[in-house]
Write a protein that holds these residues in place. Structure first.
Motif, PDB file in Angstrom:
ATOM      1  N   ALA A 156      -0.417  10.888   0.692  1.00 29.90           N
ATOM      2  CA  ALA A 156       0.401   9.714   0.378  1.00 29.90           C
ATOM      3  C   ALA A 156       1.688  10.186  -0.311  1.00 29.90           C
ATOM      4  CB  ALA A 156      -0.368   8.761  -0.525  1.00 29.90           C
ATOM      5  N   ARG A 157       2.808   9.547   0.026  1.00 28.66           N
ATOM      6  CA  ARG A 157       4.107  10.025  -0.476  1.00 28.66           C
ATOM      7  C   ARG A 157       4.369   9.554  -1.902  1.00 28.66           C
ATOM      8  NH1 ARG A 157       8.934   8.985   3.467  1.00 28.66           N
ATOM      9  NH2 ARG A 157       7.537  10.232   4.756  1.00 28.66           N
ATOM     10  N   MET A 158       4.434  10.503  -2.831  1.00 32.27           N
ATOM     11  CA  MET A 158       4.611  10.182  -4.256  1.00 32.27           C
ATOM     12  C   MET A 158       5.851   9.332  -4.530  1.00 32.27           C
ATOM     13  SD  MET A 158       3.844  13.809  -6.035  1.00 32.27           S
ATOM     14  CE  MET A 158       4.584  14.770  -4.725  1.00 32.27           C
ATOM     15  N   GLY A 161       5.307   5.838  -4.668  1.00 31.35           N
ATOM     16  CA  GLY A 161       4.308   5.449  -5.666  1.00 31.35           C
ATOM     17  C   GLY A 161       3.109   4.715  -5.096  1.00 31.35           C
ATOM     18  N   ILE A 162       2.715   3.686  -5.798  1.00 31.97           N
ATOM     19  CA  ILE A 162       1.500   2.945  -5.465  1.00 31.97           C
ATOM     20  C   ILE A 162       1.579   2.332  -4.058  1.00 31.97           C
ATOM     21  CG2 ILE A 162       2.316   0.745  -6.450  1.00 31.97           C
ATOM     22  CD1 ILE A 162      -1.253   2.116  -6.831  1.00 31.97           C
ATOM     23  N   LEU A 163       2.792   2.029  -3.595  1.00 33.03           N
ATOM     24  CA  LEU A 163       2.917   1.434  -2.255  1.00 33.03           C
ATOM     25  C   LEU A 163       2.454   2.422  -1.191  1.00 33.03           C
ATOM     26  CD1 LEU A 163       6.326  -0.442  -2.599  1.00 33.03           C
ATOM     27  CD2 LEU A 163       4.021  -1.405  -2.699  1.00 33.03           C
ATOM     28  N   SER A 164       2.672   3.722  -1.435  1.00 38.89           N
ATOM     29  CA  SER A 164       2.163   4.733  -0.499  1.00 38.89           C
ATOM     30  C   SER A 164       0.643   4.740  -0.503  1.00 38.89           C
ATOM     31  CB  SER A 164       2.645   6.134  -0.890  1.00 38.89           C
ATOM     32  OG  SER A 164       4.026   6.225  -0.769  1.00 38.89           O
ATOM     33  N   LEU A 165       0.072   4.687  -1.713  1.00 35.82           N
ATOM     34  CA  LEU A 165      -1.393   4.692  -1.811  1.00 35.82           C
ATOM     35  C   LEU A 165      -1.967   3.515  -1.020  1.00 35.82           C
ATOM     36  CD1 LEU A 165      -3.687   6.298  -3.306  1.00 35.82           C
ATOM     37  CD2 LEU A 165      -3.736   4.400  -4.919  1.00 35.82           C
ATOM     38  N   MET A 166      -1.309   2.364  -1.125  1.00 34.16           N
ATOM     39  CA  MET A 166      -1.823   1.158  -0.465  1.00 34.16           C
ATOM     40  C   MET A 166      -1.739   1.241   1.065  1.00 34.16           C
ATOM     41  SD  MET A 166      -3.138  -0.691  -2.666  1.00 34.16           S
ATOM     42  CE  MET A 166      -3.403   0.221  -4.164  1.00 34.16           C
ATOM     43  N   GLN A 167      -0.893   2.139   1.574  1.00 32.99           N
ATOM     44  CA  GLN A 167      -0.836   2.319   3.038  1.00 32.99           C
ATOM     45  C   GLN A 167      -2.171   2.846   3.562  1.00 32.99           C
ATOM     46  OE1 GLN A 167       1.906   1.017   4.486  1.00 32.99           O
ATOM     47  NE2 GLN A 167       2.427   0.654   2.335  1.00 32.99           N
ATOM     48  N   MET A 168      -2.868   3.610   2.726  1.00 35.38           N
ATOM     49  CA  MET A 168      -4.181   4.120   3.138  1.00 35.38           C
ATOM     50  C   MET A 168      -5.122   2.960   3.438  1.00 35.38           C
ATOM     51  SD  MET A 168      -4.524   7.103   0.236  1.00 35.38           S
ATOM     52  CE  MET A 168      -6.275   7.407   0.474  1.00 35.38           C
ATOM     53  N   ALA A 169      -5.104   1.967   2.543  1.00 31.89           N
ATOM     54  CA  ALA A 169      -5.974   0.804   2.731  1.00 31.89           C
ATOM     55  C   ALA A 169      -5.492  -0.033   3.918  1.00 31.89           C
ATOM     56  CB  ALA A 169      -5.996  -0.040   1.458  1.00 31.89           C
TER      57      ALA A 169
ATOM     58  N   MET B 182     -12.763   2.407   2.363  1.00 36.81           N
ATOM     59  CA  MET B 182     -11.663   1.449   2.551  1.00 36.81           C
ATOM     60  C   MET B 182     -11.838   0.670   3.844  1.00 36.81           C
ATOM     61  SD  MET B 182      -8.318   3.609   1.402  1.00 36.81           S
ATOM     62  CE  MET B 182      -8.570   4.792   2.692  1.00 36.81           C
ATOM     63  N   LEU B 206      -9.010   3.924  -5.121  1.00 40.93           N
ATOM     64  CA  LEU B 206      -8.964   3.082  -3.929  1.00 40.93           C
ATOM     65  C   LEU B 206     -10.296   3.098  -3.169  1.00 40.93           C
ATOM     66  CD1 LEU B 206      -6.953   1.296  -2.473  1.00 40.93           C
ATOM     67  CD2 LEU B 206      -6.056   3.315  -1.317  1.00 40.93           C
ATOM     68  N   VAL B 210     -10.696  -1.857  -2.500  1.00 42.17           N
ATOM     69  CA  VAL B 210     -10.232  -2.835  -1.519  1.00 42.17           C
ATOM     70  C   VAL B 210     -11.030  -4.127  -1.686  1.00 42.17           C
ATOM     71  CG1 VAL B 210      -9.944  -3.329   0.942  1.00 42.17           C
ATOM     72  CG2 VAL B 210      -9.542  -1.017   0.081  1.00 42.17           C
ATOM     73  N   VAL B 224      -0.534   6.600  -7.338  1.00 41.18           N
ATOM     74  CA  VAL B 224      -0.769   7.445  -6.171  1.00 41.18           C
ATOM     75  C   VAL B 224      -1.151   8.860  -6.599  1.00 41.18           C
ATOM     76  CG1 VAL B 224       1.686   8.079  -5.982  1.00 41.18           C
ATOM     77  CG2 VAL B 224       0.258   8.159  -3.943  1.00 41.18           C
ATOM     78  N   ILE B 225      -0.720   9.260  -7.784  1.00 42.88           N
ATOM     79  CA  ILE B 225      -1.031  10.604  -8.299  1.00 42.88           C
ATOM     80  C   ILE B 225      -0.913  10.547  -9.814  1.00 42.88           C
ATOM     81  CG2 ILE B 225       1.389  11.372  -8.075  1.00 42.88           C
ATOM     82  CD1 ILE B 225       0.282  14.177  -7.318  1.00 42.88           C
ATOM     83  N   LEU B 248       7.092   6.911 -11.508  1.00 41.60           N
ATOM     84  CA  LEU B 248       6.056   6.427 -10.583  1.00 41.60           C
ATOM     85  C   LEU B 248       5.833   4.917 -10.637  1.00 41.60           C
ATOM     86  CD1 LEU B 248       3.522   9.370 -10.936  1.00 41.60           C
ATOM     87  CD2 LEU B 248       4.586   8.624  -8.797  1.00 41.60           C
ATOM     88  N   PHE B 310      -3.592  -6.731   2.140  1.00 35.99           N
ATOM     89  CA  PHE B 310      -3.267  -5.303   2.226  1.00 35.99           C
ATOM     90  C   PHE B 310      -2.254  -5.028   3.340  1.00 35.99           C
ATOM     91  CE2 PHE B 310      -6.948  -5.225  -0.443  1.00 35.99           C
ATOM     92  CZ  PHE B 310      -6.664  -4.203  -1.331  1.00 35.99           C
ATOM     93  N   MET B 313       1.382  -4.979   2.278  1.00 35.17           N
ATOM     94  CA  MET B 313       1.864  -4.046   1.267  1.00 35.17           C
ATOM     95  C   MET B 313       2.794  -2.985   1.840  1.00 35.17           C
ATOM     96  SD  MET B 313      -1.298  -3.565  -1.317  1.00 35.17           S
ATOM     97  CE  MET B 313      -2.131  -5.027  -1.978  1.00 35.17           C
TER      98      MET B 313
END
Lengths: 270, 333
Positions: A156-158, A161-169, B182, B206, B210, B224-225, B248, B310, B313
């Motif tokens: 996920a692209r730092m 931020g969190i929007l990248s993490l949410m792409q996983m879901a 997920m 995550l 969900v 994310v990190i 972040l 989701f 997003m």
């Protein structure tokens, strides 16, 4: 840090193979779809090149090519994300790290996506997530087999931020709908497939292929080493390691990829 | 009366006030002195409110990791009744970093799943400081599937620095289990409520994150990190963690603005670690209210809303149009 060539920038007549460290005549490797003639190490290929290798000539039609990254966090480390994006776009000619669309594989129509590990390490931000989610949704609507070739050292692209993490879901949810509709998803893992990409769409194929000797895993080897403070076993997190532990179906050489995909589509009646 | 103890650096002014109060209380109590103490107490409350009302992102990270911050096991006893733990993943083992079991939330029978960091050193090492292994995520999914079968709503309490990075974790498919969780959670046909109670560390969060509603406690973070990890990669040094924390944008107010969380649960004065009971009451009220709302929605519609939540997003540009998915680009500009 030692100076390292940027991925995806071919230069010179010779190149050093990261697998066997021999000097390889570039033309010879290119003839073999960028595979080392000495040790069978599979070099980087760009997303555009991958389309040429896997799809029937002239059949690819791009979807959502206009999507391009925003900078939702106004992110800045040593440089602004916005400026880095412009550089990467100029260098690669891509808007972001994924190309998606439709094309034919040995005369079978498919929905096809590929991430390019040279664009921000192939990391998934909002654009990659959106293009892959739309790809899965179109594949559902049009009842097409879905092929995604992943290459991502970044997960996920730092910078988003969190929007990248949410792409996983988001992408995983779109794939779940596709699955419910009976779609066939073939995931192809290439060097490297790590982090949030490995921990989402790349691992969700009905059938999962990997190119030989690719680095595939969740946590990066350096992170693991720093945490557990022991040397990692030889061959850790390679395609062969994953095959041995039961997480991929087949290791497929690049020259066989197209025919293996076609055969799987036929078996699944798609 | 407990002796005041120094807290975080940014709490130093509060600590100094507490010392003054303690000093005064040691003296012979006159009406004037008692007035002075009352005055200082009010000042202390105002100051705490002011400091905790404007924590920097890095300070928020510190609060979210406070050693006394309530953990999943604390909520299990303070929010729920009759917790019945269900242990194994029926495949490899029983990951102590992931707890699961039946519980009662007021009159509702539910299934609770949550990361546990441990309090004592022994507990912490047994659960790898809250970093779950693949068997933890498999356990969570197995119990959630069962909950769906028996029509029990699922409540996920998120509190992890991240999924465990180790040899065994990779051998047993860390990437695979997070992806599958997920994938399945997006379509499990039962209401799912997620609350980030401390650290929302990346894919590890995550993996049980969900749901139909995602909430955060005010001083938790969800990223994310980790700021240290981000600093190590982008600035090449962990010393830049504070700057990474700011860049972040992972605090509860950021995530509300970015459309990633639905609700922010306010913490008691001076943070959740100062008052477990009050924190638990607020979490409980949030859960009951949200669960009532979700149960009023027909199943198909609830699942469709979860998907859309989701699906929306992200933020990107569509050609020349600044078409922003998510709700918020203009507000953030």
């Amino acid at each position: 840090m030692n100076k390292r060539q940027k991925r995806g920038v071919p230069e010179g007549l010779w190149q050093r193979c990261p697998g066997c460290h021999n000097s390889i005549y570039r033309k010879e490797a290119e003839k073999r779809l960028n595979v080392c003639p000495e040790c069978d190490f599979h070099f980087y290929v760009s997303a555009a090149e991958r389309i040429v290798q896997v799809l029937d000539e002239g059949t690819f039609e791009e979807w959502d090519g206009d999507l391009s990254p925003a900078d939702p966090l106004n992110f800045e480390d040593k440089r602004k994300y916005r400026d880095k994006l412009l550089d990467e776009q100029k260098r690669t000619g891509m808007n972001d790290a994924a190309i998606t669309g439709t094309g034919m594989i040995r005369a079978r129509r498919v929905a096809f996506g590929v991430t390019d590990s040279s664009f921000f390490m192939g990391s998934m931000g909002s654009v990659v997530g959106e293009r892959l989610a739309r790809l899965a949704e179109r594949a559902t609507d049009q009842d097409l087999p879905l092929i995604i070739v992943s290459g991502s050292g970044g997960g996920a692209r730092m910078h988003e931020g969190i929007l990248s993490l949410m792409q996983m879901a988001k992408v995983s949810a779109a794939l779940a709908r596709y699955d419910e509709a009976g779609g066939l998803y073939i995931s192809v893992l290439t060097n490297p497939t790590m982090g949030g990409v490995a921990a989402s769409f790349a691992s969700l194929g009905d059938v999962v292929f990997a190119e030989p000797k690719a680095l595939i895993g969740f946590a990066g080897p350096r992170t693991i080493k720093a945490t557990i403070k022991i040397e990692l076993p030889k061959g850790f997190q390679t395609s062969e390691f994953l095959l041995e532990h039961g997480y991929i179906d087949r290791i497929v050489s690049r020259d066989k990829l197209k025919s293996e995909i076609a055969r799987t589509i036929d078996y699944c009646g798609k | 009366m407990e002796a005041p103890a120094p807290g975080f650096e940014f709490e130093q002014p509060i600590f100094e006030l507490q010392l003054r109060i303690a000093d005064l209380q040691k003296q012979e109590q006159t009406p004037e002195l008692q007035d002075e103490v009352r005055k200082l107490r009010r000042e202390e409350a105002d100051l705490t409110k002011q400091i905790y009302g404007s924590l920097s992102p890095w300070e928020t990270v510190k609060v979210s990791r406070h050693k006394d911050r309530p953990h999943t096991v604390d909520y299990l006893s303070l929010v729920f009744d009759d917790f019945v733990e269900l242990h194994g993943d029926k495949f490899f083992g029983d990951d102590r970093a992931m707890r699961a079991g039946f519980a009662k939330l007021d009159q509702f029978k539910v299934l609770v799943v949550g990361h546990e960091k441990g309090r004592t050193y022994k507990e912490k090492s047994a659960c790898y400081f809250g970093c779950a292994h693949p068997e933890g995520y498999r356990k969570a999914m197995a119990k959630m599937r069962m909950a769906t079968k028996f029509k029990l709503p699922v409540i996920c309490l998120i509190d992890t620095p991240g999924a465990y990075p180790g040899i065994g974790a990779e051998e047993r498919g860390q990437a695979q289990v997070i992806a599958e969780n997920m994938f399945e959670m997006s379509r499990l046909d039962t209401p799912i409520l997620c609350v980030v109670i401390g650290e929302g560390g990346s894919g590890g969060a995550l993996g049980i994150g969900v749901g139909d509603r995602v909430a955060m406690l005010e001083h938790s973070y969800y990223s994310v990190i980790s700021p240290e990890g981000c600093a190590g990669i982008l600035w090449k040094s962990h010393e830049y963690a504070e700057r990474a924390a700011t860049a972040l944008k992972f605090t509860s107010s950021d995530l509300k603005r970015l459309g990633v969380v639905d609700d922010v649960i306010p913490e008691p004065l001076g943070g959740a670690h100062r008052d477990h009971h009050q924190t638990a009451r607020r979490v409980k009220a949030h859960l009951i209210k949200s669960l009532r709302e979700l149960l009023a929605i027909p199943n198909d519609e609830r699942l469709a809303q979860r998907y859309e939540k989701f699906r929306r997003m992200g933020q990107f540009l569509d050609g020349n149009l600044a078409a922003q998915a998510g709700s918020t680009a203009d507000e953030s500009a």
